[in-house]
Motif scaffolding. Structure first.
Motif, PDB file in Angstrom:
ATOM      1  N   SER B  21       0.839  -1.207   0.000  1.00 15.10           N
ATOM      2  CA  SER B  21       0.000   0.000   0.000  1.00 15.10           C
ATOM      3  C   SER B  21       0.867   1.247   0.000  1.00 15.10           C
ATOM      4  O   SER B  21       0.567   2.226  -0.690  1.00 15.10           O
ATOM      5  CB  SER B  21      -0.885   0.079   1.242  1.00 15.10           C
ATOM      6  OG  SER B  21      -1.401  -1.165   1.564  1.00 15.10           O
ATOM      7  N   ILE B  22       1.914   1.197   0.786  1.00 10.59           N
ATOM      8  CA  ILE B  22       2.804   2.354   0.844  1.00 10.59           C
ATOM      9  C   ILE B  22       3.399   2.632  -0.522  1.00 10.59           C
ATOM     10  O   ILE B  22       3.345   3.759  -1.027  1.00 10.59           O
ATOM     11  CB  ILE B  22       3.928   2.120   1.874  1.00 10.59           C
ATOM     12  CG1 ILE B  22       3.343   2.129   3.292  1.00 10.59           C
ATOM     13  CG2 ILE B  22       5.013   3.180   1.740  1.00 10.59           C
ATOM     14  CD1 ILE B  22       4.369   1.872   4.381  1.00 10.59           C
ATOM     15  N   LEU B  23       3.925   1.602  -1.156  1.00 13.00           N
ATOM     16  CA  LEU B  23       4.549   1.804  -2.460  1.00 13.00           C
ATOM     17  C   LEU B  23       3.526   2.320  -3.470  1.00 13.00           C
ATOM     18  O   LEU B  23       3.824   3.193  -4.285  1.00 13.00           O
ATOM     19  CB  LEU B  23       5.190   0.504  -2.952  1.00 13.00           C
ATOM     20  CG  LEU B  23       6.367   0.001  -2.110  1.00 13.00           C
ATOM     21  CD1 LEU B  23       6.924  -1.294  -2.671  1.00 13.00           C
ATOM     22  CD2 LEU B  23       7.470   1.054  -2.034  1.00 13.00           C
ATOM     23  N   ASP B  24       2.318   1.795  -3.399  1.00 19.03           N
ATOM     24  CA  ASP B  24       1.280   2.272  -4.319  1.00 19.03           C
ATOM     25  C   ASP B  24       1.046   3.758  -4.136  1.00 19.03           C
ATOM     26  O   ASP B  24       0.946   4.514  -5.109  1.00 19.03           O
ATOM     27  CB  ASP B  24      -0.029   1.515  -4.078  1.00 19.03           C
ATOM     28  CG  ASP B  24       0.003   0.117  -4.684  1.00 19.03           C
ATOM     29  OD1 ASP B  24       0.866  -0.132  -5.550  1.00 19.03           O
ATOM     30  OD2 ASP B  24      -0.819  -0.721  -4.286  1.00 19.03           O
ATOM     31  N   ILE B  35       5.046  11.104   6.329  1.00 19.86           N
ATOM     32  CA  ILE B  35       4.575  10.021   7.179  1.00 19.86           C
ATOM     33  C   ILE B  35       3.149  10.298   7.646  1.00 19.86           C
ATOM     34  O   ILE B  35       2.316   9.407   7.699  1.00 19.86           O
ATOM     35  CB  ILE B  35       5.508   9.865   8.393  1.00 19.86           C
ATOM     36  CG1 ILE B  35       6.835   9.266   7.919  1.00 19.86           C
ATOM     37  CG2 ILE B  35       4.868   9.002   9.458  1.00 19.86           C
ATOM     38  CD1 ILE B  35       7.693   8.764   9.037  1.00 19.86           C
ATOM     39  N   ARG B  36       2.926  11.526   7.974  1.00 19.09           N
ATOM     40  CA  ARG B  36       1.602  11.884   8.461  1.00 19.09           C
ATOM     41  C   ARG B  36       0.524  11.542   7.422  1.00 19.09           C
ATOM     42  O   ARG B  36      -0.482  10.913   7.735  1.00 19.09           O
ATOM     43  CB  ARG B  36       1.566  13.391   8.765  1.00 19.09           C
ATOM     44  CG  ARG B  36       0.362  13.861   9.527  1.00 19.09           C
ATOM     45  CD  ARG B  36       0.345  15.380   9.554  1.00 19.09           C
ATOM     46  NE  ARG B  36       0.572  15.943   8.241  1.00 19.09           N
ATOM     47  CZ  ARG B  36      -0.351  16.059   7.310  1.00 19.09           C
ATOM     48  NH1 ARG B  36      -1.571  15.634   7.516  1.00 19.09           N
ATOM     49  NH2 ARG B  36      -0.059  16.589   6.140  1.00 19.09           N
ATOM     50  N   GLU B  37       0.775  11.945   6.176  1.00 20.54           N
ATOM     51  CA  GLU B  37      -0.181  11.640   5.108  1.00 20.54           C
ATOM     52  C   GLU B  37      -0.376  10.140   4.949  1.00 20.54           C
ATOM     53  O   GLU B  37      -1.505   9.646   4.842  1.00 20.54           O
ATOM     54  CB  GLU B  37       0.327  12.196   3.777  1.00 20.54           C
ATOM     55  CG  GLU B  37       0.077  13.674   3.566  1.00 20.54           C
ATOM     56  CD  GLU B  37       0.669  14.110   2.239  1.00 20.54           C
ATOM     57  OE1 GLU B  37      -0.067  14.153   1.241  1.00 20.54           O
ATOM     58  OE2 GLU B  37       1.885  14.398   2.198  1.00 20.54           O
ATOM     59  N   LEU B  38       0.741   9.430   4.913  1.00 26.65           N
ATOM     60  CA  LEU B  38       0.652   7.983   4.773  1.00 26.65           C
ATOM     61  C   LEU B  38      -0.162   7.410   5.917  1.00 26.65           C
ATOM     62  O   LEU B  38      -1.042   6.571   5.725  1.00 26.65           O
ATOM     63  CB  LEU B  38       2.053   7.362   4.765  1.00 26.65           C
ATOM     64  CG  LEU B  38       2.852   7.544   3.484  1.00 26.65           C
ATOM     65  CD1 LEU B  38       4.290   7.118   3.685  1.00 26.65           C
ATOM     66  CD2 LEU B  38       2.230   6.731   2.356  1.00 26.65           C
ATOM     67  N   ILE B  49       3.994   3.162  10.431  1.00 24.16           N
ATOM     68  CA  ILE B  49       4.428   3.572   9.098  1.00 24.16           C
ATOM     69  C   ILE B  49       5.932   3.823   9.085  1.00 24.16           C
ATOM     70  O   ILE B  49       6.643   3.386   8.182  1.00 24.16           O
ATOM     71  CB  ILE B  49       3.708   4.874   8.676  1.00 24.16           C
ATOM     72  CG1 ILE B  49       2.198   4.656   8.603  1.00 24.16           C
ATOM     73  CG2 ILE B  49       4.235   5.366   7.344  1.00 24.16           C
ATOM     74  CD1 ILE B  49       1.737   3.880   7.426  1.00 24.16           C
ATOM     75  N   HIS B  50       6.382   4.502  10.099  1.00 23.02           N
ATOM     76  CA  HIS B  50       7.799   4.834  10.138  1.00 23.02           C
ATOM     77  C   HIS B  50       8.674   3.589  10.144  1.00 23.02           C
ATOM     78  O   HIS B  50       9.690   3.521   9.452  1.00 23.02           O
ATOM     79  CB  HIS B  50       8.102   5.688  11.367  1.00 23.02           C
ATOM     80  CG  HIS B  50       9.520   6.121  11.431  1.00 23.02           C
ATOM     81  ND1 HIS B  50      10.463   5.438  12.139  1.00 23.02           N
ATOM     82  CD2 HIS B  50      10.158   7.145  10.834  1.00 23.02           C
ATOM     83  CE1 HIS B  50      11.629   6.037  11.992  1.00 23.02           C
ATOM     84  NE2 HIS B  50      11.471   7.079  11.208  1.00 23.02           N
ATOM     85  N   ARG B  51       8.276   2.622  10.936  1.00 24.14           N
ATOM     86  CA  ARG B  51       9.054   1.387  10.993  1.00 24.14           C
ATOM     87  C   ARG B  51       9.129   0.706   9.641  1.00 24.14           C
ATOM     88  O   ARG B  51      10.188   0.285   9.188  1.00 24.14           O
ATOM     89  CB  ARG B  51       8.439   0.445  12.038  1.00 24.14           C
ATOM     90  CG  ARG B  51       9.166  -0.867  12.163  1.00 24.14           C
ATOM     91  CD  ARG B  51       8.871  -1.565  13.487  1.00 24.14           C
ATOM     92  NE  ARG B  51       7.637  -1.124  14.088  1.00 24.14           N
ATOM     93  CZ  ARG B  51       6.433  -1.553  13.764  1.00 24.14           C
ATOM     94  NH1 ARG B  51       6.319  -2.458  12.820  1.00 24.14           N
ATOM     95  NH2 ARG B  51       5.366  -1.106  14.362  1.00 24.14           N
ATOM     96  N   LEU B  52       8.002   0.645   8.970  1.00 23.01           N
ATOM     97  CA  LEU B  52       7.988   0.019   7.647  1.00 23.01           C
ATOM     98  C   LEU B  52       8.851   0.811   6.667  1.00 23.01           C
ATOM     99  O   LEU B  52       9.640   0.232   5.907  1.00 23.01           O
ATOM    100  CB  LEU B  52       6.553  -0.063   7.126  1.00 23.01           C
ATOM    101  CG  LEU B  52       5.653  -1.035   7.892  1.00 23.01           C
ATOM    102  CD1 LEU B  52       4.207  -0.875   7.468  1.00 23.01           C
ATOM    103  CD2 LEU B  52       6.112  -2.463   7.666  1.00 23.01           C
ATOM    104  N   LEU B  53       8.727   2.124   6.715  1.00 16.72           N
ATOM    105  CA  LEU B  53       9.513   2.950   5.794  1.00 16.72           C
ATOM    106  C   LEU B  53      11.014   2.785   6.036  1.00 16.72           C
ATOM    107  O   LEU B  53      11.802   2.754   5.086  1.00 16.72           O
ATOM    108  CB  LEU B  53       9.128   4.422   5.951  1.00 16.72           C
ATOM    109  CG  LEU B  53       7.785   4.816   5.345  1.00 16.72           C
ATOM    110  CD1 LEU B  53       7.424   6.242   5.721  1.00 16.72           C
ATOM    111  CD2 LEU B  53       7.817   4.676   3.829  1.00 16.72           C
TER     112      LEU B  53
END
Lengths: 267, 267
Positions: B21-24, B35-38, B49-53
DNA sequence: AACAGTATTTCGTAATGCGGAACATCCAAT
DNA sequence: ATTGGATGTTCCGCATTACGAAATACTGTT
């Protein structure tokens, strides 16, 4: 701490690490890889590999050959990769100039950016002339060491002393070909020249028989953000040719692109 | 958004789903995403989110703009995507024929494969003539519905009745432009013709003002594995032109490529 | 038909990733 | 400079998630 690009070997999410290993392996295998092989190479049980592959496959990062049941890279990667390339307006702006340069010199033109201190090819233009030369495979997406390529050197030439020191410590100066500069003092000197001249030459330093000439591209802030080069067999790209015409062509084209990006030459 | 195809909506590894989803999302945002938007769009806490990024970034799938701190797609995707493209020997073999076709017709040539019942562009050749026409962005990696493109239709034409039924059920026949065939009975008839003729025309069915002519490429087993097309503005690709020359050019080129792949025409 | 090599699914277990909250950092406005 | 608001980053105890050994289902071969 100059906020170095993502170096944090802990905190890593295991799943992403494993998925990444899988994709790396698939990238090396045009004919695909079986679960058994993957399981052997990344030391993980078949079941685990299978679960990861199912998910990767569902989202398109991986596909399965219906014949051999081997797993291959999926088209989602092409999709995302090209989305990225098309997002780089740098590339969009440069394209016509690159074509023009290729046309005029009849040699292959590349464009790169620096990513994590390595050179990444983001565009390539070749003329019909030498297109069928040897390697037809596009270099786009390819990574190369910065210290052994002309494009890399023009970018390194703008590093601060400390950045350069970090670069050398982190990456080392691997010998890629006979002429590769592997001594850090020598590299420092060389880069000083490159910076003064405004262009760099790769004299068979990365690949035997290949010479390249590169110049940097600056954004409106005067920061080098990319580089372009002309590459070809050493017998065509002679030192004489470089001095007489090629270096001028490359530098002029690079300047035009920089200006397109809003760069104003300062005295 | 829901790209349903490789069945398995359960068993999915959560991390991969989230990473995807993030990559999309990053793929849709040339200027990057915070990060906030994501966190807002994917309804997950910032920390998660941050950890995944961090992990995605460590492996190169994502990069961070040092200025804005926004996250962007990473060059690893370009690398893997192009590895995949270069692994397709289909593409390698076809290249010179595509160039030749583009040269002779002075129009844009595309090559696609079918992936999860959608058309994916894997190559594009344009002549210098119309290159600066409109959309300069490469279509490589792009996905299109099969039923509304000439390339898609030449491939659908070889589907069995059941395969076609499944295709229609799964994907539907979305109206993409004025002339899109959205009726399944009509599509069936149409495909019968396409198969008999050996080529397909997209008469502004996918995009207003664009006509395409496509023909399939067969492997040595006689299975259609790809398709090529010529596309251009409807005022240049007239119906008359198609009948008089274009369809012949496309079919002949497709046949040459098929033969290159070991295909023997059977009577 | 039996076999061998693989892919896939299952399921009880604990390690992994989760996510709320604290902390740090950046930037803009005073 | 100083403050304040917003965002990015890190921490840590908990429970969910992914783990992986083993059982099962394929698939093609002799």
């Amino acid at each position: 701490m100059p906020l170095n690009r993502s170096f944090k070997p802990n905190n890593l999410v295991q799943t992403i690490e494993r998925a990444s290993s899988i994709l790396d392996l698939l990238g090396q295998s045009p004919q695909g890889v079986s679960i058994r092989e993957l399981s052997a190479k990344i030391k993980l049980p078949k079941g685990t590999i299978h679960r990861l592959l199912s998910s990767l496959s569902y989202f398109g990062y991986v596909r399965q050959d219906s014949k051999t049941r081997n797993y291959l890279l999926g088209f989602k990667l092409v999709e995302l990769g090209n989305l990225l390339l098309n997002q780089l307006d740098l590339r969009k702006e440069a394209e016509p100039f690159l074509k023009d340069l290729a046309e005029r010199t009849k040699e292959t033109v590349h464009m790169v950016v620096l990513d994590r201190n390595e050179v990444v090819y983001i565009d390539k233009v070749e003329t019909d002339q030498h297109t069928s030369g040897l390697k037809m495979a596009s270099r786009i997406g390819l990574r190369n060491p910065a210290h052994s390529s002309a494009v890399g050197k023009t970018l390194l030439a703008h590093f601060s002393d400390e950045e350069l020191k970090n670069f050398i410590e982190e990456k080392g100066l691997a010998k890629r070909a006979e002429n590769t500069i592997t001594d850090s003092a020598q590299l420092r000197d060389h880069l000083k020249n490159v910076r003064a001249q405004g262009y760099a030459v790769d004299d068979e330093e990365n690949e035997k028989g290949i010479r390249c000439v590169a110049a940097p591209i600056y954004n409106e802030g005067g920061k080098p953000v990319a580089a372009i080069s002309i590459s070809g067999p050493a017998f065509r790209i002679t030192k004489k040719m470089i001095q007489e015409s090629i270096k001028k062509e490359v530098m002029e084209t690079a300047l035009k692109i920089s200006q397109r990006l809003g760069f104003r030459e300062r005295k």
